[in-house]
Scaffold this motif. Structure first.
Motif, PDB file in Angstrom:
ATOM      1  N   VAL A  35       1.140  -0.975   0.262  1.00  0.00           N
ATOM      2  CA  VAL A  35      -0.372  -0.078   0.306  1.00  0.00           C
ATOM      3  C   VAL A  35       1.349   1.301  -0.580  1.00  0.00           C
ATOM      4  CG1 VAL A  35      -1.582   1.136   1.495  1.00  0.00           C
ATOM      5  CG2 VAL A  35      -2.022  -1.508   1.640  1.00  0.00           C
ATOM      6  N   VAL A  36       0.548   2.641  -0.897  1.00  0.00           N
ATOM      7  CA  VAL A  36       1.581   3.181  -0.966  1.00  0.00           C
ATOM      8  C   VAL A  36       0.292   4.940   0.075  1.00  0.00           C
ATOM      9  CG1 VAL A  36       2.185   4.956  -2.603  1.00  0.00           C
ATOM     10  CG2 VAL A  36       2.999   2.857  -2.573  1.00  0.00           C
ATOM     11  N   ALA A  37       0.710   5.299   0.532  1.00  0.00           N
ATOM     12  CA  ALA A  37      -0.335   6.177   1.315  1.00  0.00           C
ATOM     13  C   ALA A  37       0.784   7.802   0.329  1.00  0.00           C
ATOM     14  CB  ALA A  37       0.171   5.995   2.502  1.00  0.00           C
ATOM     15  N   LEU A  38      -0.371   8.238  -0.075  1.00  0.00           N
ATOM     16  CA  LEU A  38       0.266  10.035  -0.868  1.00  0.00           C
ATOM     17  C   LEU A  38      -1.058  10.707   0.159  1.00  0.00           C
ATOM     18  CD1 LEU A  38      -0.194   8.873  -4.604  1.00  0.00           C
ATOM     19  CD2 LEU A  38       2.163   9.010  -3.067  1.00  0.00           C
ATOM     20  N   GLY A  39       0.004  10.991   1.217  1.00  0.00           N
ATOM     21  CA  GLY A  39      -0.809  12.772   1.877  1.00  0.00           C
ATOM     22  C   GLY A  39      -0.517  12.244   3.100  1.00  0.00           C
ATOM     23  N   ARG A  40      -0.449  13.228   3.957  1.00  0.00           N
ATOM     24  CA  ARG A  40      -0.890  13.184   4.887  1.00  0.00           C
ATOM     25  C   ARG A  40      -2.460  12.238   5.855  1.00  0.00           C
ATOM     26  NH1 ARG A  40      -3.060  17.748   8.001  1.00  0.00           N
ATOM     27  NH2 ARG A  40      -3.243  19.076   6.993  1.00  0.00           N
ATOM     28  N   HIS A  41      -2.876  13.165   5.098  1.00  0.00           N
ATOM     29  CA  HIS A  41      -4.515  12.612   5.685  1.00  0.00           C
ATOM     30  C   HIS A  41      -4.338  10.989   5.335  1.00  0.00           C
ATOM     31  CE1 HIS A  41      -5.223  17.078   4.494  1.00  0.00           C
ATOM     32  NE2 HIS A  41      -5.809  16.607   6.232  1.00  0.00           N
ATOM     33  N   ALA A  42      -3.655  10.316   4.134  1.00  0.00           N
ATOM     34  CA  ALA A  42      -3.965   8.754   4.081  1.00  0.00           C
ATOM     35  C   ALA A  42      -3.368   8.356   5.157  1.00  0.00           C
ATOM     36  CB  ALA A  42      -2.982   8.949   2.587  1.00  0.00           C
ATOM     37  N   VAL A  43      -2.041   8.555   5.295  1.00  0.00           N
ATOM     38  CA  VAL A  43      -1.529   8.246   6.779  1.00  0.00           C
ATOM     39  C   VAL A  43      -2.334   8.088   7.415  1.00  0.00           C
ATOM     40  CG1 VAL A  43       0.561   8.624   7.372  1.00  0.00           C
ATOM     41  CG2 VAL A  43       0.676   9.194   5.489  1.00  0.00           C
ATOM     42  N   GLN A  44      -2.236   9.376   7.646  1.00  0.00           N
ATOM     43  CA  GLN A  44      -3.618   9.507   9.363  1.00  0.00           C
ATOM     44  C   GLN A  44      -4.347   8.676   9.739  1.00  0.00           C
ATOM     45  OE1 GLN A  44      -5.303  12.824   9.846  1.00  0.00           O
ATOM     46  NE2 GLN A  44      -6.569  12.007  12.204  1.00  0.00           N
ATOM     47  N   GLY A  45      -5.139   7.782   7.883  1.00  0.00           N
ATOM     48  CA  GLY A  45      -6.682   6.827   8.509  1.00  0.00           C
ATOM     49  C   GLY A  45      -6.073   5.241   8.089  1.00  0.00           C
ATOM     50  N   LEU A  46      -4.797   5.866   7.209  1.00  0.00           N
ATOM     51  CA  LEU A  46      -4.032   4.402   7.232  1.00  0.00           C
ATOM     52  C   LEU A  46      -2.937   3.991   8.716  1.00  0.00           C
ATOM     53  CD1 LEU A  46      -2.725   4.108   3.489  1.00  0.00           C
ATOM     54  CD2 LEU A  46      -4.751   2.432   4.579  1.00  0.00           C
ATOM     55  N   LEU A  47      -2.025   4.549   9.026  1.00  0.00           N
ATOM     56  CA  LEU A  47      -1.560   4.338  10.201  1.00  0.00           C
ATOM     57  C   LEU A  47      -1.678   4.936  11.370  1.00  0.00           C
ATOM     58  CD1 LEU A  47       1.884   5.056   8.051  1.00  0.00           C
ATOM     59  CD2 LEU A  47       0.452   2.709   8.697  1.00  0.00           C
ATOM     60  N   GLY A  48      -2.864   5.670  11.104  1.00  0.00           N
ATOM     61  CA  GLY A  48      -3.284   7.157  13.115  1.00  0.00           C
ATOM     62  C   GLY A  48      -2.526   7.580  13.304  1.00  0.00           C
TER      63      GLY A  48
END
Length: 323
Positions: free
Chosen positions: A245-258
């Motif tokens: 999975v590639v998370a592009l953006g800080r909001h994507a990171v927040q949703g995936l990794l918290g």
């Protein structure tokens, strides 16, 4: 037994909303004596009828002035007038329903709790639940729920040995909302070029957003809105079963990794999907590798960041090859 009311008592009863049909007391007169004599001559078998004067006489003025304070003191309170239920009698059903607390929501579902748990939905029911979802304020301005219709076939278990990528983007914008398509417009074309540069099959790359409803241009997505869609995002991962999975953006990171650290700090490392402890999920979901990079909008504004994003994609490619 007769009850005679003076003018003041009548005024008080009228203020309380009680109408009295008893005629006003009058001093004895020749006329009244004649009327009484006439009444005594009525045969016994005739039904008793109230004597109504042929003419309406004006009400005499009260002997004392009317006092609102005295009237309020004499007026019964609402508690004494309203009938109370006996202690042994339960509350009516409609009253109990009105004060009952709302049902608690599932930890893996939307905050409102009126949708089924995300992990119980297949691909078709998941998309329908999102199309009807009202779990957060974003639904009020939604034109379309955003999905990757170009790779809808990826919402099914992959064939053995198939490598799949999943790209999670920040919240969708106006272009995605208008088209109902993930990664629309110029950012989507940039992502297509990045996928082609890696020589990946576009049909094996699933694109999605951290929320499925667009965010107004005047503000950022909130943490509560991201949390409302987090269970849906994890359900998409379970359906797609990607290799990386590639998370592009800080909001994507927040949703995936918290996590909320700056992207520059998170880049260059391998992370894993954050799964709530109360959520039933297979073990492989918590071991799925996640690579962090910059959002597409940032790459379009800052050409120098594209070299760093390329490094992140190469790291994801190496992780996927070693899986």
């Amino acid at each position: 037994m007769s009850l005679l009311l003076d003018a003041r008592q009548r005024a008080m009863l009228a203020e309380m909303g009680i109408r009295v049909w008893q005629p006003l007391p009058e001093p004895p007169s020749v006329t009244r004596q004649a009327e009484a004599a006439t009444a005594r001559t009525v045969p016994a078998q005739a039904p008793a009828q109230p004597v109504v004067p042929s003419t309406v006489r004006p009400m005499p003025a009260p002997a004392t002035a009317y006092s609102p304070a005295a009237d309020a003191a004499a007026r019964p309170s609402a508690q004494s007038v309203a009938p109370a239920l006996p202690p042994s009698q339960p509350e009516p059903a409609e009253r109990a329903t009105a004060v009952a607390p709302p049902a608690s929501s599932s930890a893996a579902g939307p905050a409102t709790g009126h949708w089924p748990a995300w992990e119980a939905l297949d691909a078709a029911r998941l998309q329908q639940a999102v199309a009807d979802c009202e779990a957060c304020a974003l639904h009020t301005g939604r034109h379309h729920a955003v999905w990757d219709a170009r790779a809808a076939g990826l919402l099914a278990p992959p064939a053995p040995g198939t490598a799949r990528w999943m790209v999670v983007l920040d919240a969708p914008g106006e272009a995605e909302d208008a088209a109902g398509l993930a990664a629309a417009g110029d950012p989507g074309r940039l992502l297509d070029h990045m996928i082609a540069a890696l020589r990946l099959d576009p049909a094996q790359v699933y694109r999605t957003h951290v929320t499925k409803c667009a965010v107004p241009a005047a503000r950022n997505v909130t943490g509560d809105e991201i949390a409302s869609c987090a269970g849906c995002l994890r359900r998409e991962i379970l359906l797609v079963q990607p290799t990386v999975v590639v998370a592009l953006g800080r909001h994507a990171v927040q949703g995936l990794l918290g996590r909320s650290e700056p992207l520059g700090t998170l880049r260059g490392q391998v992370y894993h999907v954050a799964v709530p402890t109360q959520e039933a999920a297979p073990d492989w979901l918590a071991e799925l590798p996640v690579i962090v990079s910059y959002p597409l909008a940032h790459l379009m504004r800052h050409a120098s960041a594209k070299a760093q994003a390329w490094q992140d994609l190469c790291l994801a490619y190496a992780v996927q090859r070693s899986a």
